[in-house]
Design a protein around this motif. Sequence first.
Motif, PDB file in Angstrom:
ATOM      1  N   ASP A 270       3.599   0.077   0.234  1.00  0.00           N
ATOM      2  CA  ASP A 270       4.705   0.888  -0.065  1.00  0.00           C
ATOM      3  C   ASP A 270       5.466   1.452   1.222  1.00  0.00           C
ATOM      4  O   ASP A 270       5.091   1.069   2.285  1.00  0.00           O
ATOM      5  CB  ASP A 270       4.291   1.965  -0.925  1.00  0.00           C
ATOM      6  N   SER A 271       6.457   2.027   0.918  1.00  0.00           N
ATOM      7  CA  SER A 271       7.383   2.413   1.875  1.00  0.00           C
ATOM      8  C   SER A 271       6.884   3.481   2.917  1.00  0.00           C
ATOM      9  O   SER A 271       7.340   3.756   4.147  1.00  0.00           O
ATOM     10  CB  SER A 271       8.647   3.080   1.275  1.00  0.00           C
ATOM     11  N   HIS A 272       5.635   4.114   2.768  1.00  0.00           N
ATOM     12  CA  HIS A 272       4.968   5.158   3.467  1.00  0.00           C
ATOM     13  C   HIS A 272       3.765   4.533   4.291  1.00  0.00           C
ATOM     14  O   HIS A 272       3.024   5.166   4.911  1.00  0.00           O
ATOM     15  CB  HIS A 272       4.583   6.347   2.654  1.00  0.00           C
ATOM     16  N   GLY A 273       3.607   3.087   4.021  1.00  0.00           N
ATOM     17  CA  GLY A 273       2.491   2.356   4.654  1.00  0.00           C
ATOM     18  C   GLY A 273       1.325   2.360   3.952  1.00  0.00           C
ATOM     19  O   GLY A 273       0.185   2.080   4.736  1.00  0.00           O
ATOM     20  N   ILE A 274       1.152   2.741   2.847  1.00  0.00           N
ATOM     21  CA  ILE A 274      -0.066   2.942   2.095  1.00  0.00           C
ATOM     22  C   ILE A 274      -0.312   1.569   1.277  1.00  0.00           C
ATOM     23  O   ILE A 274       0.682   1.184   0.538  1.00  0.00           O
ATOM     24  CB  ILE A 274       0.111   4.038   1.341  1.00  0.00           C
ATOM     25  N   LEU A 275      -1.454   1.211   1.323  1.00  0.00           N
ATOM     26  CA  LEU A 275      -1.849   0.109   0.633  1.00  0.00           C
ATOM     27  C   LEU A 275      -2.192   0.477  -1.078  1.00  0.00           C
ATOM     28  O   LEU A 275      -3.151   1.368  -1.232  1.00  0.00           O
ATOM     29  CB  LEU A 275      -3.112  -0.470   1.098  1.00  0.00           C
ATOM     30  N   CYS A 276      -1.347  -0.271  -1.789  1.00  0.00           N
ATOM     31  CA  CYS A 276      -1.500   0.068  -3.160  1.00  0.00           C
ATOM     32  C   CYS A 276      -2.024  -1.069  -3.953  1.00  0.00           C
ATOM     33  O   CYS A 276      -1.517  -2.535  -3.745  1.00  0.00           O
ATOM     34  CB  CYS A 276      -0.120   0.450  -3.867  1.00  0.00           C
ATOM     35  N   TRP A 277      -3.076  -0.852  -4.874  1.00  0.00           N
ATOM     36  CA  TRP A 277      -3.430  -2.094  -5.630  1.00  0.00           C
ATOM     37  C   TRP A 277      -2.802  -2.101  -6.967  1.00  0.00           C
ATOM     38  O   TRP A 277      -2.562  -1.248  -7.654  1.00  0.00           O
ATOM     39  CB  TRP A 277      -5.031  -1.859  -5.888  1.00  0.00           C
ATOM     40  N   ASP A 278      -2.645  -3.304  -7.402  1.00  0.00           N
ATOM     41  CA  ASP A 278      -2.014  -3.515  -9.002  1.00  0.00           C
ATOM     42  C   ASP A 278      -3.205  -3.594  -9.894  1.00  0.00           C
ATOM     43  O   ASP A 278      -3.790  -4.649  -9.981  1.00  0.00           O
ATOM     44  CB  ASP A 278      -1.059  -4.796  -8.883  1.00  0.00           C
ATOM     45  N   VAL A 279      -3.332  -2.391 -10.483  1.00  0.00           N
ATOM     46  CA  VAL A 279      -4.805  -2.382 -11.157  1.00  0.00           C
ATOM     47  C   VAL A 279      -4.481  -3.423 -12.327  1.00  0.00           C
ATOM     48  O   VAL A 279      -5.803  -4.084 -12.655  1.00  0.00           O
ATOM     49  CB  VAL A 279      -4.979  -0.752 -11.746  1.00  0.00           C
ATOM     50  N   PRO A 280      -3.535  -3.374 -13.255  1.00  0.00           N
ATOM     51  CA  PRO A 280      -3.549  -4.504 -14.380  1.00  0.00           C
ATOM     52  C   PRO A 280      -3.796  -5.892 -13.814  1.00  0.00           C
ATOM     53  O   PRO A 280      -4.501  -6.672 -14.436  1.00  0.00           O
ATOM     54  CB  PRO A 280      -1.918  -4.341 -14.782  1.00  0.00           C
ATOM     55  N   GLN A 281      -3.243  -6.246 -12.461  1.00  0.00           N
ATOM     56  CA  GLN A 281      -3.565  -7.632 -11.991  1.00  0.00           C
ATOM     57  C   GLN A 281      -4.882  -7.639 -11.576  1.00  0.00           C
ATOM     58  O   GLN A 281      -5.601  -8.970 -11.876  1.00  0.00           O
ATOM     59  CB  GLN A 281      -2.352  -7.833 -10.858  1.00  0.00           C
TER      60      GLN A 281
END
Length: 218
Positions: free
Chosen positions: A114-125
């Motif tokens: 994201d814009s804050h440099g945090i890794l985000c996982w797409d849980v549904p995927q």
Amino acid sequence: MVVDLSKFATWLVLSERKDPKVMISKDYTSFTVGTQTMSLGKPREGLQELINQVWKRYRAIIQSEPVVKGDLQAIDDSSNDLRGYSFLDEKLFCERRWTMFYRLVQQYDLANVDSHGILCWDVPQVKLLLEKCERLWDCMLHLLFITLGISTQVAQFVRLQVRNGNQQSNLQFWNGEMYFSTRDGKTSSTSGKDSCIPSFLPSQVASILLELIGGGLR
């Protein structure tokens, strides 16, 4: 005394003569149980269809050709009994694990920053991918259950392991072949010692299993 009684009971059963209920055809292509006849070609066809189904589901997940490509010349230090050791940690397979992981993350858009440099996982995927893997392994475990030739007791089947734990891994390689070593049997309770029963996998099944666990999809 218990062993003697068991032997005596076995002798009584085997000494009783009965007419055979299973008849095999002269050309060995079918057998009859009672009034029902079964062609030996049918199980072979079903087994081949199951093998094809595993490959089909696997290719649908990775959307590319196999990674290991059936090479059973794996480096397996069977003398290494350290807890946690597995042949999958050898260089031949270790790098492939991360290669497959990165490929799946990009292929299925499993994560983003994201814009804050945090890794985000797409849980549904992620759940969608795990469901596909579950259907693949359901089919693979069914195939192993049929072809391993070990006891049909669930307690023995679930003890199959690829990494050293309280006991050494029972997935081994020898002379280009893969086999499972079952350490307990009917004599374990009477003799007090575990037996060693090797179960060699057919080459096609061994190639699939090595592709799944050695190619990184584990």
